[in-house]
Motif scaffolding. Structure first.
Motif: not given
Length: 939
Positions: A666-672, A735-737
């Motif tokens: 999967i793509v793990s996306i980190s955001q502020g 946040g899960i796609s």
């Protein structure tokens, strides 16, 4: 909160009043704390200590401080000064080029960031001559490469909370690089090195010059340095790799007493090979070699998920695809000039420019049995086509696409201008310093990797009406430029196919830091026991970042990388006051008793007001022994990444509980998260210092530390988010796609003030020097016993990391129970020899695992059972010989890991990690015997 603010500003107000009365600006901030071996026996007056801003001898400082002197640095002759500093026992888990060779998406390749107490590199404050060094990444990591290393004469390591003295990020301590600002003459080094295997060849050249001018009223100096190392492709000629991994035990049940996990050697992948393997249908186990030749795969004795033991494990393992040492070049230029405007006022200016480039070949791309092939695929070998009746799955390492190539380029431009001096006021002499500093850091990070939509389109190839092989998408869109890709075998694809699929994900960031500070130091009055020392000051700092990225990354188009531009800024205004108050001197109960206190009031534009403080006592009942105690409140404010990150993306493999635990890439996306507030830590330090007068030259100390952090900023991780959603906590599901078929594709993760942390430990330091056989013998020993290092976010199981010599999650969180280093040096006028022993104690793969082979308890998420959880201790010996050829010229030879000791193979798994080579480069030496030789001159 209101009470803290009132107290903080009241104390600050009294400091400001004193500042206005005496009109000072900044205390001299050069640091020289607890004296080094060379300095211990030499007489001298008071020195300024990094652990405090007031003049005190190092052993009298309430906060323990370790010093690496110039002689020790020269003896070690490190390629990078961080390589030596990281060998100190109090540091563990530091970011280094060799530890992060697989972290393409994180953008940390090439970084040298120090980590005290294994609490985090962003919780260790880095100073240059007492001034904050600007961050090299948006995550707040300071790259030691930006330090003008040829001019460093000493490194001070404060192992305790120091936020009240130095500001945010000094939560676990401070590392202060002290420059030789008064150097006169010319000096230089020509140094080269190579490993026992003939690789990682490196050179280091430096030249420094300084001279007085204007009749001695001014001084100017300049330094330049160039360093390069070639890196190591894979592991080179080293023979220690054995494919160690952890697999899930396929025979495990909750009641049969078997371990849930198996740590074993000779483990490869069962669902991917270099040229592809069929993982479903009647042709399962057919793999494709050079030229596309179909062969039958040998699955070995145990198959579990993506992994297997034995069989064709070596062919189906890409563990050696990553480099253990990246190639790098580093250039540094530093200039300084100062001039006495009057007998009491000096103006000075500094300018520096540093740039570094790091490149490496990381891992091959992977797809574990998740590539769907249709029966009309044009590249299906004719010998197998008749057996294909429907869609089937394949897995591959896509060797024809090559390994991911990653490059980082960083530069830092720094300028400082200031005034300093002294004057008499309030019955004493005051020193002051006022300066402005600006640093601009530019970073470029890229990765040459697959554009995933293009790979999918190119893999789905068919025959057109003319009998030519084309992408299926081209049938309906003839001008889309798609070039067919053959997944069946190695050496079967054209350069045109590779060029179509591969792209460069990149990001550029421009970080700026502006600092305006004024401090002063003096002794305005005395008590019955002696003069009271006072240091006070104010500081305003602005931090910001702007960025740009390639056009495809926002759509998460790449296998790794997918960098996004981050933009944001904040400012902070703060003031501090520190005092040392003598309470007793030559009294019946105390040879000396001092109180040390500090308070800092800070206002952040993002999170508001916070107060930090420190209180300490040093008590010498007799001159031979000193007891010290400190209590402090320290903070770490959220950095630019935690506040403003647009959404950094990485590729990971996670098990989906909604689909029976199936593993998906999967793509793990980190955001502020702009609503973050500072972390707060309460630190206690207790210590004793021994300097027995009946054994001249001997000094030692033992210090205990206890650090408790609340509101720790943390991200719980993709797996934990999935599990919380699965358990019915719907707040974690947003946040899960997933795609149209319900297959997991991505997870968004933002940091929150959710965790708490508790660390405890003991530091030991001893030094001894005495004349012997016409020279001097020096002994120095440092050790740290880590007692506790526990993080609890209230969601995932809390684990104490102490004793973890490797870990299922990441080797970079390793924390053995003991770390130590000891050095013996014999020095004469024209010759010196030193021998160093360094190492750590035995431990576990993961301290949360339960080791058992039979009669095991039920394995749980918090405490999984495993057949072998052990990892051994290691000790390495290094040596240095220095010979003086003539006045001002000497030659040297340094050898690290004299015994050429191989690293222990650390199993990783069951999911794939970013550093697939089964070693822990944070603890175990991965290079083997390393030689460095050169010539130094000082004229």
């Amino acid at each position: 909160m209101v009470r803290d603010r009132t107290i903080g500003w009241a104390l600050l107000g009294s400091s400001a009043l004193a500042l206005l009365v005496s009109m000072p600006a900044a205390a001299q901030q050069a640091a020289a704390p607890q004296v080094s071996t060379e300095e211990a026996s030499e007489p001298g007056g008071d020195i300024i200590v990094t652990g405090t801003r007031v003049v005190r001898d190092g052993y009298m400082a309430p906060t323990p401080t370790t010093v690496i002197g110039e002689a020790e640095l020269n003896a070690k002759a490190p390629v990078n000064i961080a390589d030596y500093v990281n060998q100190l026992p109090s540091l563990s888990g530091s970011v280094s080029p060799r530890a992060y060779t697989g972290a393409v998406s994180g953008g940390t390749i090439g970084i040298n960031a120090l980590n005290l107490r294994a609490i985090g590199s962003n919780r260790t404050l880095i100073l240059l001559d007492g001034r904050r060094v600007a961050a090299s990444t948006i995550a707040g990591l300071v790259d030691v490469n930006t330090i003008p290393q040829a001019m460093v004469k000493r490194v001070d390591i404060v192992t305790g909370g120091a936020s009240a003295n130095w500001g945010s990020d000094a939560l676990s301590g401070v590392v202060n690089f002290v420059l030789d600002k008064d150097f006169t003459g010319i000096k230089g080094t020509v140094q080269g090195g190579v490993t026992d295997y003939g690789d990682d060849k490196n050179i280091n050249l430096s030249l420094t010059a300084g001279t007085a001018f204007a009749g001695g009223r001014g001084h100017i100096q300049f330094s330049a340095e160039y360093a390069q190392n070639e890196g190591i492709d894979g592991i080179g000629d080293r023979k220690w790799y054995n494919g160690a991994k952890i697999i899930s035990n396929p025979a495990y049940t909750a009641t049969n007493g078997q371990p849930a996990l198996i740590a074993a050697a000779n483990v490869g992948f069962a669902t991917a090979t270099p040229g592809g393997i069929i993982t479903s249908g009647p042709l399962r186990g057919t793999y494709f070699g050079e030229g596309g030749t179909p062969m039958q795969f040998n699955y070995g004795s145990v198959v579990s998920g993506n992994l297997m033991i034995g069989g064709d494990w070596r062919y189906a393992d890409f563990g050696l695809s990553g480099d253990i040492s990246p190639a790098s070049t580093r250039q540094s230029y530093f200039g300084r000039v100062d001039y006495d405007l009057t007998d009491n006022v000096e103006i000075y200016a500094e300018a520096s420019y540093n740039r570094a480039t790091t490149s490496l070949l990381a891992f091959y791309q992977w797809g574990f049995g998740n590539v769907t092939i249709r029966p009309d695929n044009a590249f299906i070998p004719e010998a197998l086509r008749s057996q294909v009746t429907g869609n089937f799955s394949m897995g591959s390492f896509y060797n024809d696409l090559g390994r991911t190539r990653a490059t980082t380029r960083r530069s830092a431009t720094r300028g400082v201008i200031g005034l300093r001096g002294d004057f008499d006021a309030l019955g004493s002499n005051w020193t002051w310093d006022a300066y402005g500093q600006k640093t601009i850091t530019r970073t470029y990070t890229d990765g040459r990797t697959s554009i995933m939509p293009r790979l999918a389109a190119a893999t789905d190839s068919v025959y057109n009406d003319a009998g030519a092989i084309v992408c299926r998408s081209t049938l309906t869109d003839p001008t889309n430029g798609c070039v067919p890709f053959n997944i069946f075998g190695t050496g079967v694809n054209t350069q045109a196919a590779r060029d179509y699929i591969l792209g460069t994900t990149w990001a550029r960031n421009r970080l700026t830091q502006e600092v305006f500070a004024a401090t002063a130091q003096g002794e305005p009055f005395s008590t019955w026991a002696g003069p009271v020392s006072l240091a006070l000051g104010v500081e305003h700092r602005r931090e910001g970042v702007t960025g740009s990225n390639d056009p495809l990354s926002p759509a998460r188009s790449y296998f790794v990388g997918n960098y996004l531009a981050t933009t944001g800024k904040y400012n902070v205004t703060e003031g501090f006051v520190e005092a040392v108050v003598p309470l007793a001197s030559e009294a019946p109960f105390a040879e000396k008793l001092d109180f040390n206190g500090a308070v800092r009031a800070t206002n952040y534009s993002t999170s508001g007001f916070v107060t930090t403080w420190k209180a300490g006592l040093t008590w010498s009942p007799v001159s031979d022994i000193t007891f010290r105690v400190t209590r402090s409140r320290d903070i770490r404010a959220p950095n630019l990444s935690e506040l403003f990150q647009a959404g950094g993306a990485g590729t990971s493999a996670v098990a989906d509980p909604f689909n029976g635990g199936a593993l998906y890439t999967i793509v793990s996306i980190s955001q502020g998260n702009p609503d973050l507030k500072p972390e707060k830590a309460d630190t206690l330090g207790l210590g004793v210092v021994l300097q027995p007068s009946f054994i001249p030259g001997l000094a030692g100390s033992v210090d205990y530390y206890d650090i408790k952090i609340k509101d720790q900023i943390a991200s719980i991780g993709s797996s934990a988010i999935l599990e919380q959603c699965y358990q019915g906590l719907t707040a974690y599901c947003a946040g899960i796609s997933r795609n149209a078929e319900g297959i997991l594709t991505g997870i968004v993760n933002a940091p929150v003030n959710i965790a708490s942390f508790h660390a405890r430990g003991l530091d030991f330091e001893a030094s001894y020097r005495r004349p012997m056989l016409g020279g001097n013998v020096s002994l120095r020993f440092l050790a740290t016993r880590f007692l506790k290092s526990r993080t609890d976010n209230g969601i995932t199981p809390a684990t104490d990391l102490v004793g973890t010599n490797g870990t299922l999650v990441s080797a970079r969180t390793s924390l053995p129970k003991w770390r130590y280093t000891g050095t013996a040096t014999y020095a004469m006028d024209k010759f010196s020899l030193s021998l160093t022993a360094r190492g750590f104690s035995a431990g576990y793969i993961n301290s949360a695992f339960i080791e058992c082979t039979s009669g095991c308890p039920t394995s749980t998420t918090a405490n999984q059972t495993i057949n072998d959880n052990s990892m051994p201790a290691a000790m390495y010996f290094d040596a240095n010989i220095t010979v003086k050829l003539m006045d001002g010229i000497e030659t040297f030879l340094s050898v690290d890991n004299i015994a050429n000791k191989d690293p222990y193979q650390m199993p990783y798994g069951p999911s794939i990690g970013a550093n697939p080579i089964s070693i822990n480069p944070v603890l175990y030496d991965t290079m083997g015997r390393l030689f460095r030789a050169g010539v130094r001159f000082k004229l």
